[in-house]
Write a protein that holds these residues in place. Structure first.
Motif, PDB file in Angstrom:
ATOM      1  N   ALA A  69       0.834  -1.202   0.000  1.00 34.03           N
ATOM      2  CA  ALA A  69       0.000   0.000   0.000  1.00 34.03           C
ATOM      3  C   ALA A  69       0.873   1.258   0.000  1.00 34.03           C
ATOM      4  O   ALA A  69       0.564   2.245  -0.679  1.00 34.03           O
ATOM      5  CB  ALA A  69      -0.924  -0.005   1.210  1.00 34.03           C
ATOM      6  N   LEU A  70       1.958   1.212   0.753  1.00 35.19           N
ATOM      7  CA  LEU A  70       2.889   2.341   0.781  1.00 35.19           C
ATOM      8  C   LEU A  70       3.520   2.568  -0.582  1.00 35.19           C
ATOM      9  O   LEU A  70       3.657   3.706  -1.042  1.00 35.19           O
ATOM     10  CB  LEU A  70       3.982   2.082   1.818  1.00 35.19           C
ATOM     11  N   ALA A  71       3.910   1.481  -1.236  1.00 36.43           N
ATOM     12  CA  ALA A  71       4.533   1.587  -2.559  1.00 36.43           C
ATOM     13  C   ALA A  71       3.587   2.255  -3.553  1.00 36.43           C
ATOM     14  O   ALA A  71       3.995   3.134  -4.322  1.00 36.43           O
ATOM     15  CB  ALA A  71       4.956   0.209  -3.048  1.00 36.43           C
ATOM     16  N   GLU A  72       2.329   1.840  -3.543  1.00 39.96           N
ATOM     17  CA  GLU A  72       1.342   2.433  -4.452  1.00 39.96           C
ATOM     18  C   GLU A  72       1.141   3.918  -4.166  1.00 39.96           C
ATOM     19  O   GLU A  72       0.890   4.713  -5.076  1.00 39.96           O
ATOM     20  CB  GLU A  72       0.012   1.695  -4.331  1.00 39.96           C
ATOM     21  N   LEU A  73       1.284   4.281  -2.898  1.00 37.25           N
ATOM     22  CA  LEU A  73       1.066   5.667  -2.489  1.00 37.25           C
ATOM     23  C   LEU A  73       2.245   6.563  -2.879  1.00 37.25           C
ATOM     24  O   LEU A  73       2.056   7.670  -3.388  1.00 37.25           O
ATOM     25  CB  LEU A  73       0.840   5.711  -0.978  1.00 37.25           C
ATOM     26  N   GLU A  89       4.943   5.882  -4.980  1.00 30.78           N
ATOM     27  CA  GLU A  89       5.575   5.793  -6.308  1.00 30.78           C
ATOM     28  C   GLU A  89       5.188   6.939  -7.244  1.00 30.78           C
ATOM     29  O   GLU A  89       6.065   7.528  -7.894  1.00 30.78           O
ATOM     30  CB  GLU A  89       5.260   4.439  -6.949  1.00 30.78           C
ATOM     31  N   PRO A  90       3.894   7.325  -7.337  1.00 31.46           N
ATOM     32  CA  PRO A  90       3.560   8.444  -8.221  1.00 31.46           C
ATOM     33  C   PRO A  90       4.229   9.750  -7.805  1.00 31.46           C
ATOM     34  O   PRO A  90       4.601  10.563  -8.654  1.00 31.46           O
ATOM     35  CB  PRO A  90       2.030   8.540  -8.099  1.00 31.46           C
ATOM     36  N   VAL A  91       4.372   9.960  -6.498  1.00 36.03           N
ATOM     37  CA  VAL A  91       5.024  11.179  -6.012  1.00 36.03           C
ATOM     38  C   VAL A  91       6.494  11.189  -6.413  1.00 36.03           C
ATOM     39  O   VAL A  91       7.038  12.206  -6.861  1.00 36.03           O
ATOM     40  CB  VAL A  91       4.888  11.293  -4.478  1.00 36.03           C
ATOM     41  N   LEU A  92       7.155  10.047  -6.261  1.00 41.20           N
ATOM     42  CA  LEU A  92       8.550   9.940  -6.668  1.00 41.20           C
ATOM     43  C   LEU A  92       8.693  10.195  -8.168  1.00 41.20           C
ATOM     44  O   LEU A  92       9.619  10.883  -8.605  1.00 41.20           O
ATOM     45  CB  LEU A  92       9.103   8.558  -6.311  1.00 41.20           C
ATOM     46  N   GLN A  93       7.778   9.645  -8.947  1.00 44.13           N
ATOM     47  CA  GLN A  93       7.811   9.864 -10.393  1.00 44.13           C
ATOM     48  C   GLN A  93       7.726  11.342 -10.719  1.00 44.13           C
ATOM     49  O   GLN A  93       8.479  11.854 -11.556  1.00 44.13           O
ATOM     50  CB  GLN A  93       6.650   9.125 -11.061  1.00 44.13           C
ATOM     51  N   ASP A  94       6.799  12.037 -10.075  1.00 40.07           N
ATOM     52  CA  ASP A  94       6.618  13.470 -10.326  1.00 40.07           C
ATOM     53  C   ASP A  94       7.875  14.258  -9.963  1.00 40.07           C
ATOM     54  O   ASP A  94       8.146  15.305 -10.558  1.00 40.07           O
ATOM     55  CB  ASP A  94       5.427  14.009  -9.529  1.00 40.07           C
ATOM     56  N   MET A  95       8.645  13.747  -8.996  1.00 41.74           N
ATOM     57  CA  MET A  95       9.876  14.419  -8.576  1.00 41.74           C
ATOM     58  C   MET A  95      11.074  14.030  -9.444  1.00 41.74           C
ATOM     59  O   MET A  95      12.171  14.560  -9.267  1.00 41.74           O
ATOM     60  CB  MET A  95      10.174  14.087  -7.113  1.00 41.74           C
ATOM     61  N   LEU A 101      11.078   4.517  -7.706  1.00 40.53           N
ATOM     62  CA  LEU A 101      11.001   3.705  -6.502  1.00 40.53           C
ATOM     63  C   LEU A 101      11.794   2.420  -6.710  1.00 40.53           C
ATOM     64  O   LEU A 101      11.667   1.768  -7.740  1.00 40.53           O
ATOM     65  CB  LEU A 101       9.545   3.358  -6.187  1.00 40.53           C
ATOM     66  N   VAL A 102      12.614   2.067  -5.728  1.00 44.09           N
ATOM     67  CA  VAL A 102      13.340   0.805  -5.770  1.00 44.09           C
ATOM     68  C   VAL A 102      12.621  -0.224  -4.908  1.00 44.09           C
ATOM     69  O   VAL A 102      12.216  -1.281  -5.375  1.00 44.09           O
ATOM     70  CB  VAL A 102      14.803   0.975  -5.301  1.00 44.09           C
ATOM     71  N   ARG A 103      12.410   0.121  -3.624  1.00 42.76           N
ATOM     72  CA  ARG A 103      11.779  -0.847  -2.727  1.00 42.76           C
ATOM     73  C   ARG A 103      11.236  -0.142  -1.491  1.00 42.76           C
ATOM     74  O   ARG A 103      11.779   0.862  -1.043  1.00 42.76           O
ATOM     75  CB  ARG A 103      12.797  -1.907  -2.303  1.00 42.76           C
ATOM     76  N   VAL A 104      10.162  -0.688  -0.939  1.00 42.00           N
ATOM     77  CA  VAL A 104       9.602  -0.225   0.332  1.00 42.00           C
ATOM     78  C   VAL A 104       9.674  -1.381   1.320  1.00 42.00           C
ATOM     79  O   VAL A 104       9.290  -2.511   0.996  1.00 42.00           O
ATOM     80  CB  VAL A 104       8.135   0.234   0.178  1.00 42.00           C
ATOM     81  N   ARG A 105      10.158  -1.091   2.529  1.00 44.64           N
ATOM     82  CA  ARG A 105      10.194  -2.119   3.576  1.00 44.64           C
ATOM     83  C   ARG A 105       9.649  -1.539   4.871  1.00 44.64           C
ATOM     84  O   ARG A 105       9.884  -0.366   5.192  1.00 44.64           O
ATOM     85  CB  ARG A 105      11.623  -2.608   3.817  1.00 44.64           C
ATOM     86  N   LEU A 106       8.919  -2.352   5.592  1.00 45.43           N
ATOM     87  CA  LEU A 106       8.387  -1.976   6.903  1.00 45.43           C
ATOM     88  C   LEU A 106       9.073  -2.879   7.922  1.00 45.43           C
ATOM     89  O   LEU A 106       8.933  -4.103   7.864  1.00 45.43           O
ATOM     90  CB  LEU A 106       6.877  -2.169   6.920  1.00 45.43           C
ATOM     91  N   MET A 107       9.841  -2.277   8.847  1.00 44.55           N
ATOM     92  CA  MET A 107      10.682  -3.072   9.736  1.00 44.55           C
ATOM     93  C   MET A 107      10.456  -2.708  11.196  1.00 44.55           C
ATOM     94  O   MET A 107      10.075  -1.576  11.527  1.00 44.55           O
ATOM     95  CB  MET A 107      12.165  -2.845   9.383  1.00 44.55           C
ATOM     96  N   GLY A 108      10.724  -3.678  12.070  1.00 44.64           N
ATOM     97  CA  GLY A 108      10.705  -3.438  13.501  1.00 44.64           C
ATOM     98  C   GLY A 108       9.318  -3.367  14.098  1.00 44.64           C
ATOM     99  O   GLY A 108       8.305  -3.599  13.436  1.00 44.64           O
ATOM    100  N   ARG A 109       9.301  -3.029  15.378  1.00 43.00           N
ATOM    101  CA  ARG A 109       8.035  -2.860  16.106  1.00 43.00           C
ATOM    102  C   ARG A 109       7.842  -1.388  16.400  1.00 43.00           C
ATOM    103  O   ARG A 109       8.096  -0.537  15.575  1.00 43.00           O
ATOM    104  CB  ARG A 109       8.075  -3.703  17.378  1.00 43.00           C
ATOM    105  N   GLU A 110       7.402  -1.051  17.594  1.00 40.38           N
ATOM    106  CA  GLU A 110       7.156   0.358  17.913  1.00 40.38           C
ATOM    107  C   GLU A 110       8.453   1.039  18.359  1.00 40.38           C
ATOM    108  O   GLU A 110       9.088   0.563  19.305  1.00 40.38           O
ATOM    109  CB  GLU A 110       6.119   0.473  19.021  1.00 40.38           C
TER     110      GLU A 110
END
Length: 203
Positions: free
Chosen positions: A22-26, A28-34, A38-47
């Protein structure tokens, strides 16, 4: 073999899942406009979680200043959409020297260097392969590997079968990465000098 794409998702075969997807879809278009990819999105760790976003310019480079600029834009975007539950820290970075390979063009660009590749399914009884990257052709990643069971072999992996791939950190790779970085920096400096000259002429 090289499509010569100048930005956007292009032929990025790697697809994140779940919240990272979901983050990647969100983002990627912004990165394109800039002007970035996008290479990769990762969600790591806890709080607090770490949201790691790897990005690059079409030439494969990314400066510290560009990381900061991307971070400001994406922070505002994520504040509005709030796609991650709980507290998190945003981390924007370049792919690094031993970068993940996420596009068919990556395999073409880095042919001649060592790579580790993992497949989604068993291939001849294994999922992990390491060898010399030969490029990308006819929808396949081509590698020269030394299989313990049968010896040296040239293998082709359909891109849909590739779960993950990244370059192996070697002295040759470090030298080539530095060379490409200097070339990109020089091109950027020349572009800035040209822009400054144009402004002087306009004044």
């Amino acid at each position: 073999m090289h499509s010569g794409e100048e930005g956007g998702s292009g032929d990025r075969f790697f697809r994140e899942t779940g919240v990272a997807g979901a983050l990647a879809e969100l983002v990627e278009p912004v990165l394109q406009d800039m002007g970035f990819r996008l290479v990769r999105v990762r969600l790591m760790g806890r709080e607090p979680k770490i949201v790691q976003i790897m990005a690059e310019r079409p030439d494969g480079t990314l400066t510290v200043g560009e990381c900061e600029s991307i971070s400001r834009q994406l922070s505002a975007l994520l504040d509005v959409h709030d796609p991650v539950a709980g507290n998190y820290n945003l981390e924007v970075s370049s792919p690094g020297i031993d970068r993940p390979l996420v596009r068919s063009t990556d395999f073409a660009d880095w042919a001649g260097y060592e790579v580790k590749l993992e497949t989604r399914e068993l291939v001849d009884g294994r999922k992990r392969f390491r060898g010399m990257l030969q490029g990308f052709e006819d929808g396949e990643v081509r590698m020269a590997v030394d299989l313990k069971e049968t010896g040296p072999a040239n293998l082709g992996f359909p891109v849909d079968l590739v779960a993950e791939a990244h370059l192996v950190l070697t002295d040759d790779l470090v030298r080539e990465s530095l060379r490409r970085g200097k070339k990109s920096q020089k091109a950027e400096e020349n572009s800035q000098e040209g822009d400054a000259a144009d402004r002087v002429e306009e004044d």
